[in-house]
Design an enzyme around this catalytic site. Sequence first.
Site, PDB file in Angstrom:
ATOM      1  N   LYS A 175       0.845  -1.191   0.000  1.00 43.42           N
ATOM      2  CA  LYS A 175       0.000   0.000   0.000  1.00 43.42           C
ATOM      3  C   LYS A 175       0.882   1.243   0.000  1.00 43.42           C
ATOM      4  O   LYS A 175       1.998   1.200   0.504  1.00 43.42           O
ATOM      5  CB  LYS A 175      -0.908   0.002   1.240  1.00 43.42           C
ATOM      6  N   HIS A 294      -6.568 -13.225  -7.707  1.00 44.64           N
ATOM      7  CA  HIS A 294      -7.407 -12.241  -7.022  1.00 44.64           C
ATOM      8  C   HIS A 294      -8.815 -12.303  -7.603  1.00 44.64           C
ATOM      9  O   HIS A 294      -8.996 -12.568  -8.791  1.00 44.64           O
ATOM     10  CB  HIS A 294      -6.830 -10.831  -7.167  1.00 44.64           C
TER      11      HIS A 294
END
Length: 477
Positions: A175, A294
């Site tokens: 992140k 994902h």
Amino acid sequence: MSPQTETKASVGFKAGVKEYKLTYYTPEYQTKDTDILAAFRVTPQPGVPPEEAGAAVAAESSTGTWTTVWTDGLTSLDRYKGRCYRIERVVGEKDQYIAYVAYPLDLFEEGSVTNMFTSIVGNVFGFKALRALRLEDLRIPPAYVKTFQGPPHGIQVERDKLNKYGRPLLGCTIKPKLGLSAKNYGRAVYECLRGGLDFTKDDENVNSQPFMRWRDRFLFCAEALFKAQVETGEIKGHYLNATAGTCEEMIKRAVFARELGVPIVMHDYLTGGFTANTSLAHYCRDNGLLLHIHRAMHAVIDRQKNHGIHFRVLAKALRMSGGDHIHSGTVVGKLEGERDITLGFVDLLRDDFVEQDRSRGIYFTQDWVSLPGVLPVASGGIHVWHMPALTEIFGDDSVLQFGGGTLGHPWGNAPGAVANRVALEACVKARNEGRDLAQEGNQIIREASKWSPELAAACEVWKEIVFNFAAVDVLDK
């Protein structure tokens, strides 16, 4: 065969529209071992009988159309049609029914999830006679399972490649997910892996944007993981997202990852598509790459209880199409996921044989006939206080992935990774000693934090962070 449901060319062609249930509702039908079985949650429009609605689903997802056609007489409709063979009222829900449909195996191309879904969840979901429709589960017969390669490697081969046993694997999503330069991104990867994580990860929407082109990211991440491997003596990995605008570009990125010598790549299998995913899975098996999956976009499809496709179906489809990991929700984190439902599809991902169990949302017994298993990935809003619950819920064959729960540590990325590794090792040790993680989890973490200042700092930061929201998708009463 009932005369009412048998289609014979010899009776002649009669134009017009007839009720679907006259041909496609067959309660006397005995399902075959080779049939694909589907459980649909059907909400008919007012005035439409459930038998007609169930038959319409069977018809529109197989051989039927809105009117009688003369070419029906040129084939054996009874051999190829789908059949609604049972209907159950959903207790506690108004005007909802579970319609069970059997499809002959010859309707589907071998080894093609794309073709299977095009039939079963194609135009029928827009059918006007239905207010809503949801595919709850599929039974994939062994004869069809055997036409798929499945995961590139599977759970045991992955553990052997990584030389890591007896505990869940630890990961972290880098992140912020967008905006970092490739060099700064690689720095974060290195710090997390050096601190004790097994994997770091590209976020799902990191592909090749102006601020960080894919080739630069791949190079800096490879440098980071090799440096961390040398310093820790452990095998490390970073999920390099190979998802791209074309299959050709996707494979080009996977080829470059293989040339760099990294162990794993990644794909967004729903936005990328099943054809692309299966192609990448085949490449990964042929070239020794693990494949992380994902599920971006899944909640658009699976979150509403009365319409769409349940994630257990998408999970089965992924196991067939191919992937070594897939995100599965956390039960305890920020994302949707009721415990019994989640554990149901986690078993469908990992186990070789899963019995029907409606208490966990499993409508059919599923035999995977030795198709390799998939590691569930728990990711989304989790931190060190969740570690006991995650270890207890998911067990050893899982990946526990902390993004903000690593990078949000007040001392930095490496201490955040240390905190998670210490918490995990403490939970595994306590479990192996026979302690109850569900009852003693907080105490276990507090005890471990006395010997780890990194864990103590993490415990203080996230001591009051909880996500207390009721699940939208819950089991029927």
